[in-house]
Design a protein around this motif. Sequence first.
Motif, PDB file in Angstrom:
ATOM      1  N   PHE A   1     -18.253  10.993   2.306  1.00 33.87           N
ATOM      2  CA  PHE A   1     -17.556   9.845   2.887  1.00 33.87           C
ATOM      3  C   PHE A   1     -16.889   9.027   1.790  1.00 33.87           C
ATOM      4  O   PHE A   1     -15.740   8.626   1.913  1.00 33.87           O
ATOM      5  CB  PHE A   1     -18.545   8.982   3.664  1.00 33.87           C
ATOM      6  N   SER A   2     -17.608   8.805   0.678  1.00 36.65           N
ATOM      7  CA  SER A   2     -17.044   8.038  -0.437  1.00 36.65           C
ATOM      8  C   SER A   2     -15.857   8.762  -1.042  1.00 36.65           C
ATOM      9  O   SER A   2     -14.840   8.161  -1.388  1.00 36.65           O
ATOM     10  CB  SER A   2     -18.116   7.808  -1.512  1.00 36.65           C
ATOM     11  N   SER A   3     -15.975  10.089  -1.164  1.00 42.67           N
ATOM     12  CA  SER A   3     -14.871  10.879  -1.705  1.00 42.67           C
ATOM     13  C   SER A   3     -13.661  10.803  -0.799  1.00 42.67           C
ATOM     14  O   SER A   3     -12.532  10.693  -1.259  1.00 42.67           O
ATOM     15  CB  SER A   3     -15.320  12.329  -1.882  1.00 42.67           C
ATOM     16  N   CYS A   4     -13.892  10.853   0.507  1.00 41.87           N
ATOM     17  CA  CYS A   4     -12.794  10.781   1.469  1.00 41.87           C
ATOM     18  C   CYS A   4     -12.095   9.435   1.391  1.00 41.87           C
ATOM     19  O   CYS A   4     -10.879   9.338   1.425  1.00 41.87           O
ATOM     20  CB  CYS A   4     -13.332  11.021   2.869  1.00 41.87           C
ATOM     21  N   LYS A   5     -12.886   8.359   1.265  1.00 36.11           N
ATOM     22  CA  LYS A   5     -12.294   7.024   1.164  1.00 36.11           C
ATOM     23  C   LYS A   5     -11.429   6.927  -0.087  1.00 36.11           C
ATOM     24  O   LYS A   5     -10.333   6.376  -0.061  1.00 36.11           O
ATOM     25  CB  LYS A   5     -13.403   5.971   1.113  1.00 36.11           C
ATOM     26  N   LYS A   6     -11.923   7.477  -1.207  1.00 36.38           N
ATOM     27  CA  LYS A   6     -11.152   7.443  -2.444  1.00 36.38           C
ATOM     28  C   LYS A   6      -9.878   8.259  -2.305  1.00 36.38           C
ATOM     29  O   LYS A   6      -8.811   7.875  -2.774  1.00 36.38           O
ATOM     30  CB  LYS A   6     -12.009   7.981  -3.593  1.00 36.38           C
ATOM     31  N   GLU A   7     -10.016   9.422  -1.635  1.00 36.19           N
ATOM     32  CA  GLU A   7      -8.865  10.309  -1.444  1.00 36.19           C
ATOM     33  C   GLU A   7      -7.768   9.618  -0.644  1.00 36.19           C
ATOM     34  O   GLU A   7      -6.588   9.804  -0.896  1.00 36.19           O
ATOM     35  CB  GLU A   7      -9.329  11.571  -0.713  1.00 36.19           C
ATOM     36  N   ASN A   8      -8.178   8.790   0.333  1.00 36.02           N
ATOM     37  CA  ASN A   8      -7.215   8.149   1.222  1.00 36.02           C
ATOM     38  C   ASN A   8      -6.874   6.720   0.805  1.00 36.02           C
ATOM     39  O   ASN A   8      -6.221   5.999   1.541  1.00 36.02           O
ATOM     40  CB  ASN A   8      -7.757   8.137   2.659  1.00 36.02           C
ATOM     41  N   LYS A   9      -7.346   6.320  -0.371  1.00 37.78           N
ATOM     42  CA  LYS A   9      -7.163   4.949  -0.819  1.00 37.78           C
ATOM     43  C   LYS A   9      -5.679   4.614  -0.987  1.00 37.78           C
ATOM     44  O   LYS A   9      -4.928   5.387  -1.573  1.00 37.78           O
ATOM     45  CB  LYS A   9      -7.897   4.739  -2.146  1.00 37.78           C
ATOM     46  N   LEU A  10      -5.275   3.462  -0.481  1.00 36.03           N
ATOM     47  CA  LEU A  10      -3.908   2.978  -0.625  1.00 36.03           C
ATOM     48  C   LEU A  10      -3.919   1.707  -1.451  1.00 36.03           C
ATOM     49  O   LEU A  10      -4.843   0.900  -1.379  1.00 36.03           O
ATOM     50  CB  LEU A  10      -3.291   2.712   0.746  1.00 36.03           C
ATOM     51  N   ASP A  11      -2.884   1.536  -2.240  1.00 38.10           N
ATOM     52  CA  ASP A  11      -2.744   0.345  -3.069  1.00 38.10           C
ATOM     53  C   ASP A  11      -1.393  -0.298  -2.814  1.00 38.10           C
ATOM     54  O   ASP A  11      -0.448   0.363  -2.363  1.00 38.10           O
ATOM     55  CB  ASP A  11      -2.858   0.698  -4.557  1.00 38.10           C
ATOM     56  N   SER A  12      -1.306  -1.577  -3.119  1.00 41.42           N
ATOM     57  CA  SER A  12      -0.035  -2.297  -3.024  1.00 41.42           C
ATOM     58  C   SER A  12       0.486  -2.566  -4.424  1.00 41.42           C
ATOM     59  O   SER A  12      -0.284  -2.912  -5.329  1.00 41.42           O
ATOM     60  CB  SER A  12      -0.229  -3.627  -2.285  1.00 41.42           C
ATOM     61  N   ILE A  13       1.771  -2.375  -4.593  1.00 42.12           N
ATOM     62  CA  ILE A  13       2.409  -2.724  -5.861  1.00 42.12           C
ATOM     63  C   ILE A  13       3.532  -3.707  -5.558  1.00 42.12           C
ATOM     64  O   ILE A  13       4.282  -3.545  -4.594  1.00 42.12           O
ATOM     65  CB  ILE A  13       2.926  -1.486  -6.622  1.00 42.12           C
ATOM     66  N   THR A  14       3.634  -4.718  -6.378  1.00 40.47           N
ATOM     67  CA  THR A  14       4.540  -5.829  -6.119  1.00 40.47           C
ATOM     68  C   THR A  14       5.914  -5.575  -6.718  1.00 40.47           C
ATOM     69  O   THR A  14       6.039  -5.092  -7.847  1.00 40.47           O
ATOM     70  CB  THR A  14       3.956  -7.127  -6.710  1.00 40.47           C
ATOM     71  N   ILE A  15       6.940  -5.907  -5.970  1.00 40.37           N
ATOM     72  CA  ILE A  15       8.310  -5.797  -6.470  1.00 40.37           C
ATOM     73  C   ILE A  15       8.520  -6.835  -7.576  1.00 40.37           C
ATOM     74  O   ILE A  15       8.183  -8.011  -7.420  1.00 40.37           O
ATOM     75  CB  ILE A  15       9.316  -6.010  -5.333  1.00 40.37           C
ATOM     76  N   ASP A  16       9.065  -6.385  -8.683  1.00 44.26           N
ATOM     77  CA  ASP A  16       9.396  -7.265  -9.802  1.00 44.26           C
ATOM     78  C   ASP A  16      10.721  -7.954  -9.465  1.00 44.26           C
ATOM     79  O   ASP A  16      11.788  -7.355  -9.568  1.00 44.26           O
ATOM     80  CB  ASP A  16       9.515  -6.437 -11.085  1.00 44.26           C
ATOM     81  N   GLU A  17      10.645  -9.200  -9.061  1.00 43.08           N
ATOM     82  CA  GLU A  17      11.834  -9.918  -8.592  1.00 43.08           C
ATOM     83  C   GLU A  17      12.877 -10.096  -9.685  1.00 43.08           C
ATOM     84  O   GLU A  17      14.088 -10.131  -9.404  1.00 43.08           O
ATOM     85  CB  GLU A  17      11.433 -11.277  -8.025  1.00 43.08           C
ATOM     86  N   GLN A  18      12.438 -10.204 -10.925  1.00 42.15           N
ATOM     87  CA  GLN A  18      13.384 -10.404 -12.027  1.00 42.15           C
ATOM     88  C   GLN A  18      14.133  -9.119 -12.384  1.00 42.15           C
ATOM     89  O   GLN A  18      15.233  -9.177 -12.942  1.00 42.15           O
ATOM     90  CB  GLN A  18      12.636 -10.927 -13.265  1.00 42.15           C
ATOM     91  N   ALA A  19      13.537  -7.971 -12.066  1.00 42.60           N
ATOM     92  CA  ALA A  19      14.132  -6.686 -12.449  1.00 42.60           C
ATOM     93  C   ALA A  19      14.723  -5.934 -11.263  1.00 42.60           C
ATOM     94  O   ALA A  19      15.119  -4.777 -11.400  1.00 42.60           O
ATOM     95  CB  ALA A  19      13.079  -5.822 -13.135  1.00 42.60           C
TER      96      ALA A  19
END
Length: 197
Positions: free
Chosen positions: A10-28
């Motif tokens: 179950f822990s491996s599956c959660k890691k496999e499906n883990k999603l992250d957010s990355i923020t748009i660099d407004e200056q670039a």
Amino acid sequence: MAVAVAVAMFSSCKKENKLDSITIDEQASTVKWKGSAPTHFHLGAFDIEGEFTVNKHDKIVGGEFVIPIASIRNFDLPDGPRQQLLTHLQGSEFFDVALHPDAKYQISSVAPYTGGDASAIEGANYLVHGNFTMLGETHPLNFPARITARQDSILTAATFKLNRLQWGMDSYNDPAGTLYLLPDVEITLDIKAANND
């Protein structure tokens, strides 16, 4: 033992499906636009903010970005005419910023791009599907993009045409009128998003 194995899976599956957010660099990052009449055109840009959702392989799978309409800029006119144009574009005949201060794009999916769009940016490798909201109306908007993952960021570039009439921006749409503006606005996206870590 069986419980331990199940927890590990179950822990491996959660890691496999883990999603992250990355923020748009407004200056670039920027959204460039080109609006045209039959005999002339204007060039400019907007700011952009928001974030992408990425999977464990740093592939974009979702996200949302917002365009603050008040950030609109023009590149080709001198100061006086430039301010007149920007005031007009923010008014009720165009973006109506008082009632609709932002435009928004929400990504629904990203798939490999297999070609076929002559206007696609060079090196396009993904087809972005999503919904674009402007002037209180939301409609599907899909476009090929070149998405490049680096060690600390993801770069997204795209070029496409947006038909303003579809979102109700129908001023100066009569070819026989004193001023006729073409329905299609050319859009160029140049977005850098960085890891939050």
